[in-house]
Design a protein around this motif. Structure first.
Motif, PDB file in Angstrom:
ATOM      1  N   LYS A 268       0.731  -1.127  -0.149  1.00  0.00           N
ATOM      2  CA  LYS A 268       0.021  -0.067   0.168  1.00  0.00           C
ATOM      3  C   LYS A 268       0.837   1.347   0.013  1.00  0.00           C
ATOM      4  O   LYS A 268       0.488   2.156  -0.627  1.00  0.00           O
ATOM      5  N   ASN A 269       1.800   1.265   0.615  1.00  0.00           N
ATOM      6  CA  ASN A 269       2.774   2.523   0.805  1.00  0.00           C
ATOM      7  C   ASN A 269       3.807   2.499  -0.196  1.00  0.00           C
ATOM      8  O   ASN A 269       4.080   3.811  -0.559  1.00  0.00           O
ATOM      9  N   ARG A 270       4.133   1.535  -0.790  1.00  0.00           N
ATOM     10  CA  ARG A 270       5.456   1.654  -1.889  1.00  0.00           C
ATOM     11  C   ARG A 270       4.906   1.964  -3.328  1.00  0.00           C
ATOM     12  O   ARG A 270       4.180   1.080  -3.739  1.00  0.00           O
ATOM     13  N   VAL A 271       5.374   2.968  -3.682  1.00  0.00           N
ATOM     14  CA  VAL A 271       4.797   3.581  -4.997  1.00  0.00           C
ATOM     15  C   VAL A 271       5.879   3.659  -5.938  1.00  0.00           C
ATOM     16  O   VAL A 271       7.008   3.840  -5.976  1.00  0.00           O
ATOM     17  N   LEU A 277       2.249  -0.373  -5.273  1.00  0.00           N
ATOM     18  CA  LEU A 277       2.136  -1.843  -5.564  1.00  0.00           C
ATOM     19  C   LEU A 277       0.916  -2.648  -5.521  1.00  0.00           C
ATOM     20  O   LEU A 277       0.619  -3.458  -6.269  1.00  0.00           O
ATOM     21  N   ALA A 278       0.347  -2.117  -4.466  1.00  0.00           N
ATOM     22  CA  ALA A 278      -1.289  -2.817  -4.253  1.00  0.00           C
ATOM     23  C   ALA A 278      -2.062  -2.719  -5.351  1.00  0.00           C
ATOM     24  O   ALA A 278      -3.163  -3.465  -5.500  1.00  0.00           O
ATOM     25  N   GLU A 279      -2.002  -1.890  -6.166  1.00  0.00           N
ATOM     26  CA  GLU A 279      -2.743  -1.750  -7.357  1.00  0.00           C
ATOM     27  C   GLU A 279      -2.198  -2.479  -8.611  1.00  0.00           C
ATOM     28  O   GLU A 279      -2.903  -2.621  -9.898  1.00  0.00           O
ATOM     29  N   ARG A 280      -1.272  -3.174  -8.333  1.00  0.00           N
ATOM     30  CA  ARG A 280      -0.684  -4.070  -9.586  1.00  0.00           C
ATOM     31  C   ARG A 280      -1.056  -5.549  -9.312  1.00  0.00           C
ATOM     32  O   ARG A 280      -1.182  -5.993  -8.424  1.00  0.00           O
ATOM     33  N   GLU A 281      -1.711  -6.115 -10.603  1.00  0.00           N
ATOM     34  CA  GLU A 281      -2.487  -7.361 -10.484  1.00  0.00           C
ATOM     35  C   GLU A 281      -1.563  -8.315  -9.943  1.00  0.00           C
ATOM     36  O   GLU A 281      -1.931  -9.471  -9.124  1.00  0.00           O
ATOM     37  N   ASN A 282      -0.050  -8.256 -10.396  1.00  0.00           N
ATOM     38  CA  ASN A 282       0.606  -9.738  -9.809  1.00  0.00           C
ATOM     39  C   ASN A 282       0.825  -9.699  -8.457  1.00  0.00           C
ATOM     40  O   ASN A 282       1.143 -10.561  -7.756  1.00  0.00           O
ATOM     41  N   ILE A 283       0.810  -8.199  -7.649  1.00  0.00           N
ATOM     42  CA  ILE A 283       1.084  -8.326  -6.527  1.00  0.00           C
ATOM     43  C   ILE A 283      -0.036  -8.691  -5.564  1.00  0.00           C
ATOM     44  O   ILE A 283      -0.321  -9.469  -4.664  1.00  0.00           O
ATOM     45  N   ARG A 335       7.115 -15.143  -1.504  1.00  0.00           N
ATOM     46  CA  ARG A 335       6.501 -13.887  -1.833  1.00  0.00           C
ATOM     47  C   ARG A 335       6.447 -12.551  -1.282  1.00  0.00           C
ATOM     48  O   ARG A 335       6.666 -11.411  -1.991  1.00  0.00           O
ATOM     49  N   VAL A 336       6.414 -12.783   0.048  1.00  0.00           N
ATOM     50  CA  VAL A 336       6.706 -11.547   0.941  1.00  0.00           C
ATOM     51  C   VAL A 336       8.133 -10.881   0.511  1.00  0.00           C
ATOM     52  O   VAL A 336       8.211  -9.714   0.517  1.00  0.00           O
ATOM     53  N   LEU A 337       8.893 -11.597   0.459  1.00  0.00           N
ATOM     54  CA  LEU A 337      10.426 -11.175   0.057  1.00  0.00           C
ATOM     55  C   LEU A 337      10.325 -10.493  -1.193  1.00  0.00           C
ATOM     56  O   LEU A 337      10.748  -9.358  -1.292  1.00  0.00           O
ATOM     57  N   GLN A 338       9.657 -10.859  -2.297  1.00  0.00           N
ATOM     58  CA  GLN A 338       9.771 -10.464  -3.513  1.00  0.00           C
ATOM     59  C   GLN A 338       8.971  -9.365  -3.730  1.00  0.00           C
ATOM     60  O   GLN A 338       9.403  -8.236  -4.377  1.00  0.00           O
ATOM     61  N   ILE A 339       7.766  -9.026  -2.823  1.00  0.00           N
ATOM     62  CA  ILE A 339       6.928  -7.923  -2.765  1.00  0.00           C
ATOM     63  C   ILE A 339       7.799  -6.755  -2.181  1.00  0.00           C
ATOM     64  O   ILE A 339       7.711  -5.684  -2.527  1.00  0.00           O
ATOM     65  N   HIS A 340       8.676  -7.138  -1.269  1.00  0.00           N
ATOM     66  CA  HIS A 340       9.446  -6.003  -0.632  1.00  0.00           C
ATOM     67  C   HIS A 340      10.629  -5.746  -1.590  1.00  0.00           C
ATOM     68  O   HIS A 340      11.479  -4.709  -1.034  1.00  0.00           O
ATOM     69  N   GLY A 341      10.967  -6.654  -2.267  1.00  0.00           N
ATOM     70  CA  GLY A 341      12.169  -6.266  -3.059  1.00  0.00           C
ATOM     71  C   GLY A 341      13.448  -6.277  -2.416  1.00  0.00           C
ATOM     72  O   GLY A 341      13.669  -7.116  -1.479  1.00  0.00           O
TER      73      GLY A 341
END
Length: 390
Positions: A268-271, A277-283, A335-341
């Motif tokens: 939600k916070n990472r733009v 990111l929360a608006e991207r389908e893969n996430i 997945r969580v690590l990937q989302i955080h980059g």
């Protein structure tokens, strides 16, 4: 009636444990991560653990899993699973004082005085010695021997990958007392460190290191024999199945829940490129798949706990729950690590630690392959009907 709704008492206990984790354990995560980076101990020292146990006792959490006859609340297995859910919400490995594995309640009265009761009080440290070099999943073929000499047994051999083996002052040791590679040739013994066994640390990929144990003609009195001669394998499995069904996957539920919460907040916070990111389908899909698997795992653990409370044999369920829990936890942390980059991959967050610590879940306490082998055998030989839940 099959009812997974916890009692009000269970919910109150879980809330108390969560409050303790939030208040006492989670604030230590950054400190331990920084100390690990600096080359210090990655986990709690014994002094830090004992200090936290004193705080837990003040909060009424000492002996939370202890039966009533030994001064505890006598929680059912569902309640104990819910406690594991809460303790799993931090990568800091911590168990409340008075925690002992169920296996120690099987000791005779004299042995309980010398081993169980001091362990409940926190005065003694226990370890479980089954695995050996070349003998992991094939536990029936242990090679460490115990030879009877008068009123004593003389133990020689090696154990490996022993959790808490460097800290424990005694262990339950499984030895071959009858020739031949069958489970009926194995006997268990209570062996104090000062009887002569030695340990050395094995550095692991994760933060929880193991031990290699050596026995060279270690003399143990027959009074320290745990159960009947040749019945040690049954004793070992009673410990392993409870761990597989409830404790380990219960901790994995808590880890997945906390990490998924972190992923949702970060997304939600990472733009990036003008959008969260929360608006991207893969996430979105990674978050949704993680939630589906988390709920399925939680229900699996609660079902196994419900079976245990009903005195139903949980061996088959233990294989399902351990296999599924280990694999779900590894998929979720990935997945969580990937989302955080990059920040997720760094040692500045607990995700990287979870990533390393959770990988061993697919190996210890019954590897993926052994659990699948057992499940398929039970079905193909008709030991268990397809899809049975009660």
């Amino acid at each position: 009636m099959l009812d997974f709704k916890p009692t009000e008492e269970d919910l109150a206990i879980a809330a108390t444990v969560r409050a303790f984790v939030d208040r006492e354990l989670k604030p230590l995560e950054s400190f331990l991560l920084e100390r690990d980076i600096a080359g210090g101990p990655p986990g709690l020292t014994m002094e830090e653990r004992d200090g936290l146990r004193a705080k837990a006792e003040a909060s009424g959490l000492w002996g939370i899993s202890v039966p009533e006859e030994y001064g505890g609340p006598g929680l059912g297995y569902v309640a104990q699973a819910m406690v594991a859910f809460e303790l799993g919400r931090t990568p800091i490995e911590f168990f409340f004082g008075g925690f002992v594995p169920d296996i120690l309640y099987l000791l005779n009265d004299e042995q309980k005085e010398r081993y169980l009761l001091p362990t409940l009080k926190g005065d003694r440290e226990f370890c479980f010695m089954l695995s050996e070099p070349g003998v992991g999943s094939d536990a029936r073929n242990v090679r460490t021997t115990a030879t009877r000499e008068g009123d004593d047994w003389v133990i020689s051999g090696e154990k490996i990958w022993i959790s808490n083996g460097n800290e424990a002052d005694y262990g339950v040791v499984f030895c071959r007392t009858v020739d031949g590679g069958t489970e009926k040739g194995i006997t268990a013994f209570l062996v104090d460190r000062d009887m002569g066994w030695k340990s050395s640390e094995i550095k692991m990929m994760g933060t929880h290191h193991a031990a290699s144990i050596s026995f060279q003609d270690v003399r143990v009195p027959d009074a320290n024999r745990f159960g009947e001669v040749g019945e040690g394998f049954t004793t070992a499995m009673s410990f392993i199945h409870t761990n597989r069904a409830l404790l380990l996957p219960g901790l994995m539920v808590g880890a997945c829940e906390r990490m998924l919460e972190m992923a949702i907040e970060h997304s939600k916070n990472r733009v990036t490129f003008g959008k969260p990111l929360a608006e991207r389908e893969n996430i979105k899909f990674m978050i949704a798949e993680s939630e589906i698997e988390l709920r399925a795992l939680k229900l699996m653990v609660l079902h196994a706990a419900w079976q245990a409370d009903q005195s139903v044999d949980i061996r088959h369920s233990a294989c399902f729950t351990k296999f599924y829990g280990a694999n779900v936890a590894n998929r979720v942390v990935d997945r969580v690590l990937q989302i955080h980059g990059g920040i997720g991959y760094s040692k500045e967050m607990p995700i990287e630690r979870w990533y390393r610590d959770l990988r061993v879940a697919r190996i210890y306490e019954g590897s993926d392959e052994m659990n699948l082998q057992t499940i398929s055998r039970n079905l193909l030989k008709g030991y268990e009907p397809v899809g049975k839940l009660w």
